[in-house]
Design a protein around this motif. Structure first.
Motif, PDB file in Angstrom:
ATOM      1  N   ILE A 144       0.906  -1.299  -0.008  1.00  0.00           N
ATOM      2  CA  ILE A 144      -0.046  -0.269   0.030  1.00  0.00           C
ATOM      3  C   ILE A 144       0.876   1.171   0.134  1.00  0.00           C
ATOM      4  N   ALA A 145       2.042   1.126   0.923  1.00  0.00           N
ATOM      5  CA  ALA A 145       2.828   2.547   0.919  1.00  0.00           C
ATOM      6  C   ALA A 145       3.626   2.821  -0.319  1.00  0.00           C
ATOM      7  N   VAL A 146       3.850   1.770  -1.058  1.00  0.00           N
ATOM      8  CA  VAL A 146       4.579   1.790  -2.698  1.00  0.00           C
ATOM      9  C   VAL A 146       3.584   2.540  -3.536  1.00  0.00           C
ATOM     10  N   LYS A 147       2.405   1.911  -3.502  1.00  0.00           N
ATOM     11  CA  LYS A 147       1.289   2.281  -4.313  1.00  0.00           C
ATOM     12  C   LYS A 147       0.861   3.742  -4.039  1.00  0.00           C
ATOM     13  N   ALA A 148       0.954   4.270  -2.748  1.00  0.00           N
ATOM     14  CA  ALA A 148       0.486   5.466  -2.481  1.00  0.00           C
ATOM     15  C   ALA A 148       1.599   6.516  -3.115  1.00  0.00           C
ATOM     16  N   ALA A 149       3.047   6.020  -2.832  1.00  0.00           N
ATOM     17  CA  ALA A 149       4.124   6.701  -3.391  1.00  0.00           C
ATOM     18  C   ALA A 149       4.157   6.831  -4.697  1.00  0.00           C
ATOM     19  N   LEU A 150       3.337   5.823  -5.633  1.00  0.00           N
ATOM     20  CA  LEU A 150       3.480   5.880  -7.084  1.00  0.00           C
ATOM     21  C   LEU A 150       2.212   6.583  -7.502  1.00  0.00           C
ATOM     22  N   THR A 151       1.396   7.238  -6.659  1.00  0.00           N
ATOM     23  CA  THR A 151       0.280   7.734  -7.147  1.00  0.00           C
ATOM     24  C   THR A 151      -0.053   9.296  -6.632  1.00  0.00           C
ATOM     25  N   GLY A 152       1.287  10.020  -6.386  1.00  0.00           N
ATOM     26  CA  GLY A 152       1.235  11.364  -6.095  1.00  0.00           C
ATOM     27  C   GLY A 152       1.288  11.609  -4.524  1.00  0.00           C
ATOM     28  N   HIS A 153       1.698  10.768  -3.806  1.00  0.00           N
ATOM     29  CA  HIS A 153       1.979  11.014  -2.568  1.00  0.00           C
ATOM     30  C   HIS A 153       3.246  10.875  -2.111  1.00  0.00           C
ATOM     31  N   LEU A 154       3.956  11.696  -0.999  1.00  0.00           N
ATOM     32  CA  LEU A 154       5.156  11.551  -0.466  1.00  0.00           C
ATOM     33  C   LEU A 154       5.022  10.862   0.905  1.00  0.00           C
ATOM     34  N   VAL A 155       5.754   9.535   0.783  1.00  0.00           N
ATOM     35  CA  VAL A 155       5.501   8.645   1.968  1.00  0.00           C
ATOM     36  C   VAL A 155       6.842   8.534   2.693  1.00  0.00           C
ATOM     37  N   LEU A 156       6.812   8.708   3.941  1.00  0.00           N
ATOM     38  CA  LEU A 156       8.129   8.501   4.613  1.00  0.00           C
ATOM     39  C   LEU A 156       7.995   7.400   5.733  1.00  0.00           C
ATOM     40  N   SER A 157       8.821   6.568   6.086  1.00  0.00           N
ATOM     41  CA  SER A 157       8.575   5.380   6.734  1.00  0.00           C
ATOM     42  C   SER A 157       9.898   4.744   7.021  1.00  0.00           C
ATOM     43  N   THR A 158       9.975   3.784   7.999  1.00  0.00           N
ATOM     44  CA  THR A 158      11.103   3.295   8.407  1.00  0.00           C
ATOM     45  C   THR A 158      11.094   1.566   8.261  1.00  0.00           C
ATOM     46  N   LEU A 159      12.211   0.999   8.353  1.00  0.00           N
ATOM     47  CA  LEU A 159      12.533  -0.267   8.085  1.00  0.00           C
ATOM     48  C   LEU A 159      13.660  -0.781   9.097  1.00  0.00           C
ATOM     49  N   HIS A 160      13.541  -2.026   9.548  1.00  0.00           N
ATOM     50  CA  HIS A 160      14.619  -2.699  10.213  1.00  0.00           C
ATOM     51  C   HIS A 160      15.524  -3.336   9.452  1.00  0.00           C
ATOM     52  N   THR A 161      16.725  -2.652   8.847  1.00  0.00           N
ATOM     53  CA  THR A 161      17.834  -3.396   8.241  1.00  0.00           C
ATOM     54  C   THR A 161      18.863  -2.564   8.584  1.00  0.00           C
ATOM     55  N   ASN A 162      20.140  -3.541   8.370  1.00  0.00           N
ATOM     56  CA  ASN A 162      21.381  -2.806   8.708  1.00  0.00           C
ATOM     57  C   ASN A 162      21.886  -1.832   8.092  1.00  0.00           C
ATOM     58  N   ASP A 163      21.640  -1.594   6.813  1.00  0.00           N
ATOM     59  CA  ASP A 163      22.189  -0.473   6.018  1.00  0.00           C
ATOM     60  C   ASP A 163      21.136  -0.227   4.718  1.00  0.00           C
ATOM     61  N   ALA A 164      21.677   0.917   4.107  1.00  0.00           N
ATOM     62  CA  ALA A 164      20.603   1.426   3.066  1.00  0.00           C
ATOM     63  C   ALA A 164      20.727   0.650   1.868  1.00  0.00           C
ATOM     64  N   PRO A 165      21.692  -0.129   1.418  1.00  0.00           N
ATOM     65  CA  PRO A 165      21.306  -0.827   0.011  1.00  0.00           C
ATOM     66  C   PRO A 165      20.587  -2.369   0.608  1.00  0.00           C
ATOM     67  N   SER A 166      20.922  -2.834   1.717  1.00  0.00           N
ATOM     68  CA  SER A 166      19.890  -4.106   2.026  1.00  0.00           C
ATOM     69  C   SER A 166      18.467  -3.620   1.989  1.00  0.00           C
ATOM     70  N   SER A 167      17.938  -2.538   2.234  1.00  0.00           N
ATOM     71  CA  SER A 167      16.699  -2.135   2.398  1.00  0.00           C
ATOM     72  C   SER A 167      15.733  -2.428   0.925  1.00  0.00           C
ATOM     73  N   ILE A 168      16.569  -2.274  -0.226  1.00  0.00           N
ATOM     74  CA  ILE A 168      16.223  -2.557  -1.527  1.00  0.00           C
ATOM     75  C   ILE A 168      15.598  -4.034  -1.393  1.00  0.00           C
ATOM     76  N   ASN A 169      16.555  -5.082  -0.958  1.00  0.00           N
ATOM     77  CA  ASN A 169      16.357  -6.594  -1.010  1.00  0.00           C
ATOM     78  C   ASN A 169      15.046  -6.758  -0.070  1.00  0.00           C
ATOM     79  N   ARG A 170      15.053  -6.036   1.144  1.00  0.00           N
ATOM     80  CA  ARG A 170      14.088  -6.472   2.273  1.00  0.00           C
ATOM     81  C   ARG A 170      12.537  -6.029   1.611  1.00  0.00           C
ATOM     82  N   LEU A 171      12.578  -5.153   0.864  1.00  0.00           N
ATOM     83  CA  LEU A 171      11.424  -4.615   0.191  1.00  0.00           C
ATOM     84  C   LEU A 171      10.730  -5.826  -0.931  1.00  0.00           C
ATOM     85  N   MET A 172      11.869  -6.221  -1.484  1.00  0.00           N
ATOM     86  CA  MET A 172      11.600  -7.240  -2.407  1.00  0.00           C
ATOM     87  C   MET A 172      11.163  -8.601  -1.815  1.00  0.00           C
TER      88      MET A 172
END
Length: 580
Positions: free
Chosen positions: A419-447
């Motif tokens: 839902i957050a990704v769809k909101a970000a793609l439809t004209g909304h700015l979405v801020l959120s947090t994830l529990h990952t160790n670094d920035a690049p690994s957040s991409i794999n976490r979402l996948m």
């Protein structure tokens, strides 16, 4: 120590069995300590008893009559407590307090003095009469002769807690939703409610020391209370196990939890008001109760609005990283993620971001579990999963509320992420947090949550990973040269290692001898460029994403930490401890 002292003197052949019995009879008739009776009867000198106790306990002995006392050190322990335990503080070095005691085996006295002062206690032995004379010299009429009795251990601990704070119970009160519980009435209750006074004193002490959490932990034969200050847990007292249930019950009553339920975890909230330099301040305590093997462990998290830093220039961002972050949160749509473990300052960064973009012309909505601080002009919604009000369900409702900016407290599952990704793609700015160790690994976490790679690539604008390291105390900061080899191994370039001089805190009263005061952030800010978007779509591993991001100017967490070392804001040890 009466019988033990008698046995000790017999073994050392300092008294005969007849003399010991005579002293015991005198003690029964006149009260007081056995050592006092032995000295009054002329059987043994006070200094001889001190020498025997010193040898037996392995504790140094001092002659208080020839000792120059520092009034500022003496005042660390109130006269009533010093007289009650027959102790006197005689010196302080950093976080260690030297305490003259007639009975160095009295662990209750040492524990209570440790709680009052927040210092480690090192005992030394002095004669009972010398301590009494010194008490009379230092405190005058405030020193009360004889042994203090009555009130019980609970009352003693509560009184010591209040004395340690140097104030009375009116300095803090618990504010209920429908009524106020005035701490002045609790103080009036005196010995009838020692646990109430103790818990209030603990809360006030945590506020004044800048703690972020209070941990109340039960074990098999005792319990421990600790404060988390600048990210480090510090023991403040170890009450007897008999106070476990009363302390936990008091906290649960304040948080409006079920005191009869001891099998299930519970969460609640306490609102406290205290007086700070003549003005009232409100602080919330988030309460978590968890059943453990030996009872319920309680953690109170302090939510202090004045501790919230909304100026992003003071969080610790390097100028280029801050520029990238500000550019991302000012875009009209897309997603900005802040990652890191619990307690790494993610909420502070997100709230600071909202403060930067909060405007009367935009509709900002947040879904949080729980809402930690009230932000004027922001519509904040608390998530209540127990009634089905999850992040996902709240997000769906948000999209029908005409939002411009959405803050999701945490992306925990695939449904919320989708839902957050769809909101970000439809004209909304979405801020959120994830529990990952670094920035690049957040991409794999979402996948891994089930989001398609092309959706991730086109929705995410920026990912910031962060940690908090302790800040060197500005009052006692001094150079601390480290070898070039050690600096190079930590991550400095060889040419930089030859010129960088790290700093450290020597330890002073302001930082309680730790050398640190406050914390500063280290950040890894990865802006999603077109090249990175293409790599994400093709399924590139996080290592490849990291290398490209670094080529484009991203500083890793370690590099950001080393910049803080270069500036003299933190130590090399802190950076090595928190980053890889």
């Amino acid at each position: 120590m009466a019988v033990r002292l008698g046995e000790l003197l017999l073994r050392e052949k300092r008294v005969t069995p007849v003399q010991l019995q005579e002293a015991l009879n005198h003690q029964r008739q006149h009260g007081g300590r056995l050592s006092t009776s032995l000295v009054k009867l002329g059987i043994i000198a006070d200094d001889d008893i001190t020498a025997v106790v010193s040898r037996h306990c392995g504790v140094p002995a001092i002659n208080l009559r020839e000792f120059d006392l520092d009034p500022s050190v003496v005042r660390l322990v109130p006269p009533e407590s010093a007289t009650k335990y027959n102790v006197l503080p005689v010196g302080r070095s950093g976080t260690t307090l030297t305490l003259a005691m007639a009975d160095p085996t009295n662990v209750f006295a040492m524990d209570d003095v440790k709680f009052m002062t927040g210092l480690h206690v090192e005992p030394v032995v002095a004669s009972e009469s010398a301590i009494r004379e010194a008490l009379a010299r230092c405190y005058g009429s405030k020193a009360m002769p004889g042994d203090a009795t009555g009130g019980g251990k609970g009352a003693d601990l509560a009184n010591l807690a209040l004395q340690e704070l140097g104030t009375d119970s009116e300095n803090i009160e618990v504010v209920a939703e429908a009524a106020e519980i005035d701490a002045a009435s609790l103080e009036k209750a005196g010995g009838e409610a020692p646990i109430i006074k103790l818990v209030n004193a603990l809360m006030l002490s945590a506020i004044q020391k800048g703690a972020s959490d209070i941990h109340i932990e039960p074990y098999e034969k005792d319990m421990r209370i600790r404060f988390r200050i600048d990210g480090q847990l510090q023991s403040v007292m170890t009450p007897a196990i008999k106070f476990r249930d009363p302390i936990v019950s008091r906290v649960k009553i304040m948080a409006r939890l079920d005191i009869a339920e001891k099998r299930l975890p519970q969460d609640g909230r306490i609102k406290a008001r205290f007086v700070d330099r003549g003005r009232n301040r409100d602080i919330d305590f988030r309460v978590s109760v968890l059943p453990t093997l030996f009872g319920e462990k309680v953690v109170l998290r302090l939510l202090d609005p004045e501790g919230l830093k909304l100026d992003m220039t003071k969080l610790g961002f390097e100028p280029p990283a801050l520029e990238r972050f500000m550019r991302a949160i000012r875009k009209p749509w897309g997603m900005v993620l802040v990652t890191g473990p619990t307690g790494s300052g993610k909420t502070n960064t997100l709230y600071s971001s909202l403060a930067q973009i909060n405007d009367p012309h935009v509709n900002i909505m947040t879904a949080e579990d729980p809402v930690e601080f009230n932000l004027p002009g922001v519509n904040q919604v608390p998530v209540r999963e127990q009634i089905g009000m999850t992040f996902a369900s709240v997000l769906r409702s948000f999209l029908r509320q005409d939002p411009n900016i959405i803050l999701v407290g945490e992306i925990r599952d695939g449904e919320t992420a989708g839902i957050a990704v769809k909101a970000a793609l439809t004209g909304h700015l979405v801020l959120s947090t994830l529990h990952t160790n670094d920035a690049p690994s957040s991409i794999n976490r979402l996948m891994n949550m089930g989001i398609e790679a092309f959706l991730v690539a086109n929705s995410v604008n920026l990912i910031a990973a962060q940690r908090l390291v302790r800040r060197i105390c500005s009052q006692c900061r001094e150079p601390h040269p480290v070898s070039a080899v050690e600096l190079t191994e930590a991550g400095f370039a060889p040419e930089d290692a030859a010129t960088v001089t790290p700093m450290r805190g020597r330890g002073c009263d302001r930082c309680n001898g730790s050398g640190y005061k406050g914390r500063v952030g280290v950040f890894e800010v990865m802006e999603i460029s077109e090249r990175l978007r293409e790599m994400i779509i093709t399924g590139a591993p996080s290592g490849d994403l990291r290398r490209v991001a670094m080529d484009e100017g991203m500083l890793t967490l370690r590099q950001s930490g080393l910049e803080q070392v270069r500036k003299g804001l933190t130590t090399l040890e802190e950076v090595v401890r928190e980053t890889m």
